[in-house]
Design an enzyme around this catalytic site. Structure first.
Site, PDB file in Angstrom:
ATOM      1  N   GLY A  63      56.069 -17.325  11.388  1.00 19.70           N
ATOM      2  CA  GLY A  63      56.453 -15.893  10.728  1.00 19.70           C
ATOM      3  C   GLY A  63      56.093 -16.456   9.021  1.00 19.70           C
ATOM      4  N   ASN A  99      58.804 -16.511  19.144  1.00 20.83           N
ATOM      5  CA  ASN A  99      58.476 -15.541  20.150  1.00 20.83           C
ATOM      6  C   ASN A  99      57.664 -14.431  19.685  1.00 20.83           C
ATOM      7  OD1 ASN A  99      59.996 -14.071  18.596  1.00 20.83           O
ATOM      8  ND2 ASN A  99      61.447 -13.329  19.917  1.00 20.83           N
ATOM      9  N   GLY A 112      56.382 -12.624  13.642  1.00 16.69           N
ATOM     10  CA  GLY A 112      55.556 -13.769  13.198  1.00 16.69           C
ATOM     11  C   GLY A 112      53.921 -13.521  14.309  1.00 16.69           C
ATOM     12  N   ASN A 156      72.341 -21.887  20.147  1.00 12.39           N
ATOM     13  CA  ASN A 156      71.163 -23.109  21.123  1.00 12.39           C
ATOM     14  C   ASN A 156      70.716 -24.240  20.023  1.00 12.39           C
ATOM     15  OD1 ASN A 156      71.787 -21.606  23.168  1.00 12.39           O
ATOM     16  ND2 ASN A 156      70.140 -20.138  23.102  1.00 12.39           N
ATOM     17  N   TYR A 205      72.323  -7.807  10.831  1.00  9.80           N
ATOM     18  CA  TYR A 205      71.737  -8.945  10.129  1.00  9.80           C
ATOM     19  C   TYR A 205      72.806  -9.882   9.463  1.00  9.80           C
ATOM     20  CZ  TYR A 205      68.331 -11.406   7.211  1.00  9.80           C
ATOM     21  OH  TYR A 205      67.841 -12.263   6.458  1.00  9.80           O
ATOM     22  N   TYR A 255      80.388 -26.532  14.205  1.00 10.28           N
ATOM     23  CA  TYR A 255      79.548 -27.681  14.924  1.00 10.28           C
ATOM     24  C   TYR A 255      79.718 -28.943  13.951  1.00 10.28           C
ATOM     25  CZ  TYR A 255      77.660 -25.401  19.020  1.00 10.28           C
ATOM     26  OH  TYR A 255      77.450 -24.867  20.030  1.00 10.28           O
ATOM     27  N   HIS A 297      54.239  -9.938   6.656  1.00 13.98           N
ATOM     28  CA  HIS A 297      53.386  -8.803   7.442  1.00 13.98           C
ATOM     29  C   HIS A 297      53.143  -7.506   6.687  1.00 13.98           C
ATOM     30  CE1 HIS A 297      52.099  -6.571  11.016  1.00 13.98           C
ATOM     31  NE2 HIS A 297      51.952  -7.774  11.797  1.00 13.98           N
ATOM     32  N   ARG A 338      59.172  -4.536   3.616  1.00 11.22           N
ATOM     33  CA  ARG A 338      59.889  -4.860   2.672  1.00 11.22           C
ATOM     34  C   ARG A 338      58.989  -4.718   1.344  1.00 11.22           C
ATOM     35  NH1 ARG A 338      61.521 -11.131   4.414  1.00 11.22           N
ATOM     36  NH2 ARG A 338      59.803 -10.859   5.787  1.00 11.22           N
TER      37      ARG A 338
HETATM   38  P1  NAD Z   1      59.516 -13.243   9.320  1.00  7.08           P
HETATM   39  O1  NAD Z   1      60.053 -11.891  10.170  1.00  7.08           O
HETATM   40  O2  NAD Z   1      58.196 -13.233   8.785  1.00  7.08           O
HETATM   41  O3  NAD Z   1      59.618 -14.482  10.216  1.00  7.08           O
HETATM   42  C1  NAD Z   1      60.828 -14.544  11.038  1.00  7.08           C
HETATM   43  C2  NAD Z   1      60.106 -15.538  12.280  1.00  7.08           C
HETATM   44  O4  NAD Z   1      61.171 -15.538  13.480  1.00  7.08           O
HETATM   45  C3  NAD Z   1      58.806 -14.575  13.131  1.00  7.08           C
HETATM   46  O5  NAD Z   1      58.038 -15.464  13.162  1.00  7.08           O
HETATM   47  C4  NAD Z   1      59.664 -14.053  14.332  1.00  7.08           C
HETATM   48  O6  NAD Z   1      58.469 -13.952  15.323  1.00  7.08           O
HETATM   49  C5  NAD Z   1      60.493 -15.300  14.625  1.00  7.08           C
HETATM   50  N1  NAD Z   1      61.497 -14.510  15.610  1.00  7.08           N
HETATM   51  C6  NAD Z   1      62.664 -13.867  15.549  1.00  7.08           C
HETATM   52  N2  NAD Z   1      63.269 -13.692  16.408  1.00  7.08           N
HETATM   53  C7  NAD Z   1      63.001 -14.794  17.083  1.00  7.08           C
HETATM   54  C8  NAD Z   1      63.650 -15.357  18.221  1.00  7.08           C
HETATM   55  N3  NAD Z   1      64.434 -14.636  19.089  1.00  7.08           N
HETATM   56  N4  NAD Z   1      63.230 -16.351  19.165  1.00  7.08           N
HETATM   57  C9  NAD Z   1      62.207 -16.968  18.220  1.00  7.08           C
HETATM   58  N5  NAD Z   1      61.502 -16.761  17.190  1.00  7.08           N
HETATM   59  C10 NAD Z   1      61.857 -15.537  16.527  1.00  7.08           C
HETATM   60  O7  NAD Z   1      60.690 -13.606   8.038  1.00  7.08           O
HETATM   61  P2  NAD Z   1      60.691 -14.430   6.782  1.00  7.08           P
HETATM   62  O8  NAD Z   1      60.842 -13.923   5.760  1.00  7.08           O
HETATM   63  O9  NAD Z   1      59.721 -15.596   7.129  1.00  7.08           O
HETATM   64  O10 NAD Z   1      62.212 -15.301   7.226  1.00  7.08           O
HETATM   65  C11 NAD Z   1      62.536 -16.405   7.754  1.00  7.08           C
HETATM   66  C12 NAD Z   1      63.829 -16.720   7.638  1.00  7.08           C
HETATM   67  O11 NAD Z   1      64.521 -16.680   6.290  1.00  7.08           O
HETATM   68  C13 NAD Z   1      64.731 -15.760   8.531  1.00  7.08           C
HETATM   69  O12 NAD Z   1      65.666 -16.503   9.340  1.00  7.08           O
HETATM   70  C14 NAD Z   1      65.403 -14.757   7.494  1.00  7.08           C
HETATM   71  O13 NAD Z   1      66.739 -14.495   7.967  1.00  7.08           O
HETATM   72  C15 NAD Z   1      65.645 -15.818   6.401  1.00  7.08           C
HETATM   73  N6  NAD Z   1      65.545 -15.221   5.094  1.00  7.08           N
HETATM   74  C16 NAD Z   1      64.325 -14.684   4.439  1.00  7.08           C
HETATM   75  C17 NAD Z   1      64.448 -14.074   3.135  1.00  7.08           C
HETATM   76  C18 NAD Z   1      63.124 -13.672   2.586  1.00  7.08           C
HETATM   77  O14 NAD Z   1      63.416 -12.819   1.416  1.00  7.08           O
HETATM   78  N7  NAD Z   1      61.965 -13.733   3.136  1.00  7.08           N
HETATM   79  C19 NAD Z   1      65.710 -13.873   2.480  1.00  7.08           C
HETATM   80  C20 NAD Z   1      66.769 -14.091   3.219  1.00  7.08           C
HETATM   81  C21 NAD Z   1      66.839 -14.977   4.402  1.00  7.08           C
HETATM   82  N1  UDP Z   2      62.359  -0.871  -1.322  1.00 10.04           N
HETATM   83  C1  UDP Z   2      61.745   0.536  -1.946  1.00 10.04           C
HETATM   84  N2  UDP Z   2      60.653   0.704  -1.413  1.00 10.04           N
HETATM   85  C2  UDP Z   2      60.055   0.100  -0.103  1.00 10.04           C
HETATM   86  C3  UDP Z   2      60.645  -1.060   0.337  1.00 10.04           C
HETATM   87  C4  UDP Z   2      62.017  -1.389  -0.167  1.00 10.04           C
HETATM   88  O1  UDP Z   2      62.261   1.003  -2.887  1.00 10.04           O
HETATM   89  O2  UDP Z   2      58.951   0.661   0.217  1.00 10.04           O
HETATM   90  C5  UDP Z   2      63.647  -1.031  -1.854  1.00 10.04           C
HETATM   91  C6  UDP Z   2      64.754  -1.091  -0.991  1.00 10.04           C
HETATM   92  O3  UDP Z   2      65.477   0.189  -0.936  1.00 10.04           O
HETATM   93  C7  UDP Z   2      65.625  -2.316  -1.636  1.00 10.04           C
HETATM   94  C8  UDP Z   2      64.666  -3.185  -2.176  1.00 10.04           C
HETATM   95  O4  UDP Z   2      63.454  -2.342  -2.508  1.00 10.04           O
HETATM   96  O5  UDP Z   2      66.408  -1.618  -2.521  1.00 10.04           O
HETATM   97  C9  UDP Z   2      64.402  -4.470  -1.533  1.00 10.04           C
HETATM   98  O6  UDP Z   2      64.088  -4.048  -0.192  1.00 10.04           O
HETATM   99  P1  UDP Z   2      63.569  -4.961   0.805  1.00 10.04           P
HETATM  100  O7  UDP Z   2      63.402  -4.396   2.209  1.00 10.04           O
HETATM  101  O8  UDP Z   2      62.401  -5.788   0.229  1.00 10.04           O
HETATM  102  O9  UDP Z   2      64.816  -5.991   1.043  1.00 10.04           O
HETATM  103  P2  UDP Z   2      66.453  -6.072   0.783  1.00 10.04           P
HETATM  104  O10 UDP Z   2      66.728  -6.857  -0.011  1.00 10.04           O
HETATM  105  O11 UDP Z   2      66.883  -4.585   0.946  1.00 10.04           O
HETATM  106  O12 UDP Z   2      66.753  -6.750   2.071  1.00 10.04           O
END
Ligand code: NAD
Ligand code: UDP
Length: 331
Positions: A10, A32, A36, A100, A146, A160, A182, A187
């Site tokens: 991801g 999976n 990603g 897990n 979530y 744990y 992506h 977002r």
């Molecule tokens: P992302 O969606 O790009 O990455 C998530 C990855 O997890 C993807 O590659 C997806 O294919 C994989 N995945 C999802 N479900 C799965 C499963 N059941 N088994 C195996 N793989 C699985 O998102 P990201 O922004 O890279 O986020 C990564 C982590 O960081 C997440 O746990 C997310 O909750 C956390 N996080 C990210 C942000 C952010 O702003 N980017 C903020 C808060 C928390």
């Molecule tokens: N948002 C927006 N336009 C978009 C995508 C997101 O105005 O095209 C807003 C969304 O309503 C939120 C903030 O931007 O208030 C951040 O959204 P995001 O989905 O990036 O992450 P969140 O913090 O809500 O999980």
């Protein structure tokens, strides 16, 4: 050091895999491919890195075993569009998947770092958000799969740790952006940049007065690495950039930095969209010696370059010659 990165293909996971490989780790990337893509880690599958890197297609909802020393547990869709698409699947990933991975940590003696989220604070009544704030999340709203899944993940991690002596580290990540998010992620940063580059109106949900604090990926990855290396558990640590701005201001900055003449279109605000969010990073400063160093302008500019490089080629009359990217999920 053998490091497992779940969700490693991801956005954040792929940058973390690169960083760990550069630091000399042997990395197993488990994904999976729900959100990603293998192409995010293709550079690690070829050339000099290849012997230290394994890409395994696996769903963390199913048990997994490998001898590892540390587990960075990132697997979970992070964008509201994706995690709400199948809320049952999101809950299974956040709860069963985390259990897990904690079982694996228990069996192998590995340390596990859980990537929790600012979403566990819900619609915060305390601002900025400190780690000792318990949050104000709607347990039955659109975001609950979530929010509650991640809250349960934290509860599992401390259970744990307390019951089985597993070494855990919990980070609460605040909105982080950068290359490899992506295009169809939905977002705010990925939507706005892709809309601006395609000459489409930027879609602001609500009146744009809600705030977020945006962290660039390199800063975040540095925080994850420091957290895993800590000798003792400091409790949950917020990682994010405390510079807070409105969504309207984010849209205006993207228009300015892309030089786009796209307008702005206002759309309804989704339910339970938090009105404000800013991390208090006092604990991260204190225990990790960490704080973000990349300015929003620099980070957004890097991200614009990434998306620009992925734009389909255009003919002289402005028509696309390929359809490498489909229309955005939102916008
Ligand atoms: P992302 O969606 O790009 O990455 C998530 C990855 O997890 C993807 O590659 C997806 O294919 C994989 N995945 C999802 N479900 C799965 C499963 N059941 N088994 C195996 N793989 C699985 O998102 P990201 O922004 O890279 O986020 C990564 C982590 O960081 C997440 O746990 C997310 O909750 C956390 N996080 C990210 C942000 C952010 O702003 N980017 C903020 C808060 C928390
Ligand atoms: N948002 C927006 N336009 C978009 C995508 C997101 O105005 O095209 C807003 C969304 O309503 C939120 C903030 O931007 O208030 C951040 O959204 P995001 O989905 O990036 O992450 P969140 O913090 O809500 O999980």
């Amino acid at each position: 050091m053998r490091s497992l990165v779940t969700g490693g293909a991801g956005f954040l996971g792929s940058h973390l895999c690169s960083r760990l490989i550069e630091d000399g780790h042997h990395v197993i990337c488990l994904d999976n491919f729900y959100t990603g893509r293998p192409e995010n880690v293709r550079h690690l599958l070829e050339g000099p890195y290849a012997r230290n890197f394994e890409l395994v297609r696996h769903d963390v909802v199913e048990q997994y075993y490998s001898e590892v020393d540390q587990i960075f547990h990132l697997a979970c869709p992070a964008s509201p569009v994706h995690y709400q698409r199948n809320p049952v699947r999101t809950l299974k990933t956040a709860v069963i998947g985390t259990m897990n991975m904690l079982e694996l940590a228990h069996q192998t003696g590995a340390r596990l770092l859980l990537t929790s989220t600012s979403e566990i604070y819900g619609e915060p009544e305390v601002h900025p958000q400190r780690e000792d704030y318990w949050g104000h999340a709607n347990p039955i709203g659109k975001r609950s799969c979530y929010d509650e899944g991640k809250r349960c993940g934290e509860a599992l991690a401390v259970a744990y740790a307390g019951h089985h002596g597993v070494s855990v580290r919990i980070v609460r990540i605040f909105n982080t952006y950068g290359p490899r998010m992506h295009e169809e992620d939905g977002r705010v940063v990925s939507n706005f940049i892709n809309q601006a580059l395609r000459g489409r109106a930027l879609t602001i949900y609500g009146d744009g007065s809600q705030t977020r604090s945006l962290c660039y990926q390199t800063d975040l990855i540095e925080g994850l690495v420091r957290m895993m290396a800590l000798g003792s558990d400091p409790g949950p640590v917020n990682l994010g950039n405390p510079t807070e701005m409105t969504v309207q201001a984010i849209a205006e900055l993207v228009l300015e930095l892309t030089g786009s003449t796209s307008g702005i279109e206002y759309r309804p605000l989704p339910s339970d969209d938090p009105t404000r969010r800013r991390p208090d990073i006092t604990r991260a400063r204190h225990v990790l010696g960490w704080e973000p160093v990349v300015s929003l302008e620099a980070g957004i500019a890097e991200t614009i370059e990434y998306y620009r490089s992925r734009l389909p080629a255009r003919t002289s009359n402005g028509q696309h010659t390929t359809t490498r990217t489909k229309t955005l999920a939102v916008g």
